[in-house]
Design a protein around this motif. Structure first.
Motif, PDB file in Angstrom:
ATOM      1  N   ALA A  83     -56.911 107.055 -11.395  1.00 51.33           N
ATOM      2  CA  ALA A  83     -57.754 107.004 -10.204  1.00 51.33           C
ATOM      3  C   ALA A  83     -58.685 105.804 -10.362  1.00 51.33           C
ATOM      4  CB  ALA A  83     -58.549 108.299 -10.037  1.00 51.33           C
ATOM      5  N   ARG A  84     -58.347 104.695  -9.731  1.00 54.46           N
ATOM      6  CA  ARG A  84     -59.129 103.469  -9.860  1.00 54.46           C
ATOM      7  C   ARG A  84     -59.404 102.881  -8.475  1.00 54.46           C
ATOM      8  NH1 ARG A  84     -57.007 100.854 -15.585  1.00 54.46           N
ATOM      9  NH2 ARG A  84     -55.756 102.636 -16.225  1.00 54.46           N
ATOM     10  N   PHE A  85     -60.573 102.293  -8.351  1.00 57.09           N
ATOM     11  CA  PHE A  85     -61.025 101.670  -7.102  1.00 57.09           C
ATOM     12  C   PHE A  85     -61.253 100.191  -7.373  1.00 57.09           C
ATOM     13  CE2 PHE A  85     -64.773 100.238  -4.656  1.00 57.09           C
ATOM     14  CZ  PHE A  85     -64.256 100.333  -3.371  1.00 57.09           C
ATOM     15  N   GLU A  86     -60.711  99.334  -6.524  1.00 65.59           N
ATOM     16  CA  GLU A  86     -60.760  97.899  -6.779  1.00 65.59           C
ATOM     17  C   GLU A  86     -61.183  97.136  -5.531  1.00 65.59           C
ATOM     18  OE1 GLU A  86     -57.782  94.852  -8.977  1.00 65.59           O
ATOM     19  OE2 GLU A  86     -56.970  95.768  -7.155  1.00 65.59           O
ATOM     20  N   VAL A  87     -62.068  96.163  -5.736  1.00 64.33           N
ATOM     21  CA  VAL A  87     -62.454  95.214  -4.690  1.00 64.33           C
ATOM     22  C   VAL A  87     -62.275  93.816  -5.251  1.00 64.33           C
ATOM     23  CG1 VAL A  87     -64.288  94.383  -3.185  1.00 64.33           C
ATOM     24  CG2 VAL A  87     -64.137  96.818  -3.709  1.00 64.33           C
ATOM     25  N   ARG A  88     -61.580  92.966  -4.513  1.00 62.45           N
ATOM     26  CA  ARG A  88     -61.398  91.590  -4.954  1.00 62.45           C
ATOM     27  C   ARG A  88     -61.310  90.690  -3.733  1.00 62.45           C
ATOM     28  NH1 ARG A  88     -56.146  91.470  -8.456  1.00 62.45           N
ATOM     29  NH2 ARG A  88     -56.557  89.233  -8.364  1.00 62.45           N
ATOM     30  N   GLY A  89     -61.768  89.463  -3.876  1.00 62.55           N
ATOM     31  CA  GLY A  89     -61.733  88.565  -2.730  1.00 62.55           C
ATOM     32  C   GLY A  89     -62.274  87.204  -3.083  1.00 62.55           C
ATOM     33  N   THR A  90     -62.519  86.390  -2.064  1.00 62.47           N
ATOM     34  CA  THR A  90     -62.989  85.027  -2.238  1.00 62.47           C
ATOM     35  C   THR A  90     -64.347  84.846  -1.575  1.00 62.47           C
ATOM     36  OG1 THR A  90     -61.880  84.287  -0.230  1.00 62.47           O
ATOM     37  CG2 THR A  90     -60.648  84.106  -2.289  1.00 62.47           C
ATOM     38  N   ILE A  91     -65.194  84.028  -2.192  1.00 62.73           N
ATOM     39  CA  ILE A  91     -66.472  83.652  -1.612  1.00 62.73           C
ATOM     40  C   ILE A  91     -66.362  82.256  -1.010  1.00 62.73           C
ATOM     41  CG2 ILE A  91     -68.918  83.262  -2.113  1.00 62.73           C
ATOM     42  CD1 ILE A  91     -68.633  85.282  -4.408  1.00 62.73           C
ATOM     43  N   THR A  92     -65.731  81.342  -1.735  1.00 67.14           N
ATOM     44  CA  THR A  92     -65.353  80.023  -1.233  1.00 67.14           C
ATOM     45  C   THR A  92     -63.911  79.794  -1.658  1.00 67.14           C
ATOM     46  OG1 THR A  92     -65.937  78.729  -3.199  1.00 67.14           O
ATOM     47  CG2 THR A  92     -67.747  79.280  -1.686  1.00 67.14           C
ATOM     48  N   ASP A  94     -62.778  78.026  -3.834  1.00 63.69           N
ATOM     49  CA  ASP A  94     -62.664  77.835  -5.278  1.00 63.69           C
ATOM     50  C   ASP A  94     -63.284  78.964  -6.091  1.00 63.69           C
ATOM     51  OD1 ASP A  94     -61.529  75.333  -4.729  1.00 63.69           O
ATOM     52  OD2 ASP A  94     -63.502  74.380  -4.675  1.00 63.69           O
ATOM     53  N   LEU A  95     -63.957  79.889  -5.439  1.00 60.17           N
ATOM     54  CA  LEU A  95     -64.686  80.942  -6.152  1.00 60.17           C
ATOM     55  C   LEU A  95     -64.233  82.314  -5.671  1.00 60.17           C
ATOM     56  CD1 LEU A  95     -66.963  81.465  -8.227  1.00 60.17           C
ATOM     57  CD2 LEU A  95     -68.563  81.514  -6.299  1.00 60.17           C
ATOM     58  N   SER A  96     -63.734  83.133  -6.607  1.00 59.43           N
ATOM     59  CA  SER A  96     -63.272  84.477  -6.271  1.00 59.43           C
ATOM     60  C   SER A  96     -63.861  85.483  -7.252  1.00 59.43           C
ATOM     61  CB  SER A  96     -61.739  84.546  -6.310  1.00 59.43           C
ATOM     62  OG  SER A  96     -61.250  84.194  -7.590  1.00 59.43           O
ATOM     63  N   TYR A  97     -63.766  86.750  -6.919  1.00 60.10           N
ATOM     64  CA  TYR A  97     -64.322  87.810  -7.753  1.00 60.10           C
ATOM     65  C   TYR A  97     -63.372  88.991  -7.787  1.00 60.10           C
ATOM     66  CZ  TYR A  97     -65.550  89.985  -3.321  1.00 60.10           C
ATOM     67  OH  TYR A  97     -65.490  90.530  -2.058  1.00 60.10           O
ATOM     68  N   ASP A 120     -63.140  98.302 -15.579  1.00 58.23           N
ATOM     69  CA  ASP A 120     -62.046  97.470 -16.084  1.00 58.23           C
ATOM     70  C   ASP A 120     -62.347  95.995 -15.860  1.00 58.23           C
ATOM     71  OD1 ASP A 120     -60.634  99.734 -16.793  1.00 58.23           O
ATOM     72  OD2 ASP A 120     -59.334  99.702 -15.035  1.00 58.23           O
ATOM     73  N   HIS A 121     -62.707  95.672 -14.630  1.00 63.65           N
ATOM     74  CA  HIS A 121     -62.973  94.285 -14.253  1.00 63.65           C
ATOM     75  C   HIS A 121     -64.317  94.189 -13.538  1.00 63.65           C
ATOM     76  CE1 HIS A 121     -58.857  92.719 -15.015  1.00 63.65           C
ATOM     77  NE2 HIS A 121     -58.478  93.945 -14.691  1.00 63.65           N
ATOM     78  N   ALA A 122     -65.060  93.165 -13.884  1.00 63.70           N
ATOM     79  CA  ALA A 122     -66.271  92.785 -13.155  1.00 63.70           C
ATOM     80  C   ALA A 122     -66.486  91.313 -13.475  1.00 63.70           C
ATOM     81  CB  ALA A 122     -67.476  93.632 -13.573  1.00 63.70           C
ATOM     82  N   ASN A 123     -65.757  90.448 -12.769  1.00 63.63           N
ATOM     83  CA  ASN A 123     -65.737  89.044 -13.143  1.00 63.63           C
ATOM     84  C   ASN A 123     -65.644  88.136 -11.930  1.00 63.63           C
ATOM     85  OD1 ASN A 123     -62.745  88.447 -12.581  1.00 63.63           O
ATOM     86  ND2 ASN A 123     -62.582  90.158 -14.043  1.00 63.63           N
ATOM     87  N   VAL A 124     -65.931  86.871 -12.173  1.00 63.93           N
ATOM     88  CA  VAL A 124     -65.750  85.829 -11.164  1.00 63.93           C
ATOM     89  C   VAL A 124     -64.842  84.756 -11.765  1.00 63.93           C
ATOM     90  CG1 VAL A 124     -67.932  86.228  -9.983  1.00 63.93           C
ATOM     91  CG2 VAL A 124     -67.852  84.639 -11.908  1.00 63.93           C
ATOM     92  N   MET A 125     -64.054  84.111 -10.903  1.00 62.35           N
ATOM     93  CA  MET A 125     -63.179  83.026 -11.335  1.00 62.35           C
ATOM     94  C   MET A 125     -63.466  81.795 -10.491  1.00 62.35           C
ATOM     95  SD  MET A 125     -59.019  82.746 -11.719  1.00 62.35           S
ATOM     96  CE  MET A 125     -58.673  82.714  -9.961  1.00 62.35           C
ATOM     97  N   TYR A 126     -63.636  80.663 -11.168  1.00 57.55           N
ATOM     98  CA  TYR A 126     -63.935  79.401 -10.495  1.00 57.55           C
ATOM     99  C   TYR A 126     -62.833  78.405 -10.803  1.00 57.55           C
ATOM    100  CZ  TYR A 126     -66.248  74.986  -9.365  1.00 57.55           C
ATOM    101  OH  TYR A 126     -66.552  73.753  -8.851  1.00 57.55           O
ATOM    102  N   ARG A 127     -62.240  77.840  -9.749  1.00 58.29           N
ATOM    103  CA  ARG A 127     -61.221  76.808  -9.898  1.00 58.29           C
ATOM    104  C   ARG A 127     -61.866  75.441  -9.726  1.00 58.29           C
ATOM    105  NH1 ARG A 127     -55.875  77.913  -9.934  1.00 58.29           N
ATOM    106  NH2 ARG A 127     -55.275  80.097  -9.699  1.00 58.29           N
ATOM    107  N   PHE A 128     -61.445  74.475 -10.573  1.00 57.55           N
ATOM    108  CA  PHE A 128     -62.058  73.164 -10.499  1.00 57.55           C
ATOM    109  C   PHE A 128     -61.060  72.101 -10.940  1.00 57.55           C
ATOM    110  CE2 PHE A 128     -62.898  74.992 -14.636  1.00 57.55           C
ATOM    111  CZ  PHE A 128     -62.768  73.943 -15.536  1.00 57.55           C
TER     112      PHE A 128
END
Length: 407
Positions: A83-92, A94-97, A120-128
């Motif tokens: 039983a897991r709940f997940e939210v993920r998406g983009t802010i810009t 190049d920047l997602s969470y 499990d996850h609580a992170n941000v990813m930045y592409r550059f």
């Protein structure tokens, strides 16, 4: 879900609506649990104001079953397996969470990373970079270990090896730097906490003696990983090497080789792992060794040193007619003690196999009705067999799983 969790989810929605730029990305509803997301290039469009649903994914991972065990446990029950709940998406662009919360896990904080085990996850990813080939992920994330068993969406993985279930530090605080060498090959470096609980807390939690060991001043590790796609993504590789330290002057080394085949109606993986652990803080072989030493008048239970763990796991899934799937899995794991006056090679073996049937009633939904039989045995040899009884488990399960892409 309590009020705090509902508030947190609502806050994410409001933040996304307020700050998200004109961007969309493609996301598979059968999202994996682990690191392969870095291989997939995100595609964005900037034509007008994008709707919220194009910039955010909200997922629920559910599996529940009736389990009928015999052997080491004989109590039947209806269980909430996942039983897991997940939210993920983009802010810009190049920047997602990504945030994923495990609803059936304790929220108690770990003593080293100060994070609850339910996250499990609580992170941000930045592409550059000029072509956005570099990506940096910071926060709670999955280990970059070469294991397709771990990478597979946990909704669909019924039973795990001890390598995944007990040996690995699966979700950890880390900084991961990745580089997309080509569209099909990615290289990763992940600096991480060796363990989520600190040295003293780990010993005190099970009342073990430190036996002269001291805490490491830098209880960190480094994963070096390569993820590849070949033959039009029909053959996928996930190889990793890890070096880490839990106690001062005691260094662990591990190598993992994961290979996966994905065809139209068939998929399968073969994972091979070997880990040399200077201190057995996962406590897999140590609990058995302590039973032998218990007869000594000066006995104090402690973690074994210089232990090697090996794992081989094979799984195959085949859609033999539309909507009907056969699934099978087998694994073989060993523990060896190679120190002076040790317990020898393969003093402990963990063997398991699973065979099951799945039915997918709705083609557009990741929902399946399933049933499977699972057998697991743990066997000891040499001196270990004199004080440790072999264990067996037979398990029949029937239930339903559902990966819900809610938004």
């Amino acid at each position: 879900m309590n009020k705090c969790q509902l508030f947190f989810a609502s806050l994410l929605l409001v933040t996304q609506a307020a700050f998200a730029q004109n961007a969309t990305y493609d996301q598979s509803t059968a999202d994996s649990a682990s690191t392969s997301e870095a291989v997939v290039s995100e595609r964005f469009s900037g034509n007008g104001l994008s709707s919220l649903s194009e910039k955010i994914d909200i997922n629920f991972l559910l599996r529940s079953s009736l389990e009928l065990p015999s052997g080491s446990s004989n109590q039947a029950s209806v269980r909430l397996n996942e039983a897991r709940f997940e939210v993920r998406g983009t802010i810009t662009p190049d920047l997602s969470y990504r945030v994923r919360y495990r609803l059936n896990r304790s929220s108690a904080h770990n003593s080293l990373d100060n994070a609850p085990g339910s996250i499990d996850h609580a992170n941000v990813m930045y592409r550059f970079g000029n072509e956005k080939k570099w990506h940096l992920t910071v926060g709670k994330q999955s280990a970059s270990v070469g294991s397709w068993e771990f990478d597979k969406n946990p909704t669909f993985e019924y039973q795990y090896t001890e390598f995944v279930n007990r040996q690995l530090n699966l979700f950890l605080l880390a900084m991961k730097l990745g580089y997309d060498i080509t569209e099909n090959h990615t290289f990763q470096l992940q600096l991480h906490n060796t363990f989520n609980n600190d040295f003293n807390g780990t010993f005190n939690a099970i009342s073990y003696d430190k036996n002269g060991l001291r805490p490491s001043k830098t209880p960190l590790g480094l994963y070096v990983a390569w993820l590849g796609n070949m033959f039009d993504k029909r053959w996928q590789t996930f190889y990793s090497y890890n070096v880490s330290q839990f106690a001062a002057g005691k260094t662990d080394f591990a190598v993992s080789i994961g290979n996966q085949v994905v065809l139209n109606r068939f998929s399968g993986y073969l994972d091979l792992q070997s880990a040399n652990m200077a201190v057995d803080y996962p406590n897999i072989g140590s609990s058995a060794a302590n039973k032998i030493r218990a007869s000594s008048p000066a006995f104090a239970p402690t973690f074994m040193q210089d232990i090697n763990y090996k794992t081989a796991v094979l799984r195959a899934d085949y859609e033999f007619v539309p909507k009907w799937f056969l699934t099978a899995k087998g694994f073989y794991e060993t523990a060896s003690h190679r120190a002076d006056n040790g317990f020898g090679n393969n003093f402990r073996k963990n063997i398991g196999y699973l065979a099951g049937l799945e039915y997918k009633p709705i083609a557009s939904q990741d929902m399946r009705l399933f049933t499977y039989y699972y057998y697991n045995t743990t066997r000891y040899s040499n001196a270990m067999a004199e004080v440790n009884a072999n264990q067996e488990l037979h398990l029949f399960s029937v239930g339903i799983l559902y990966f819900v892409n809610a938004l």
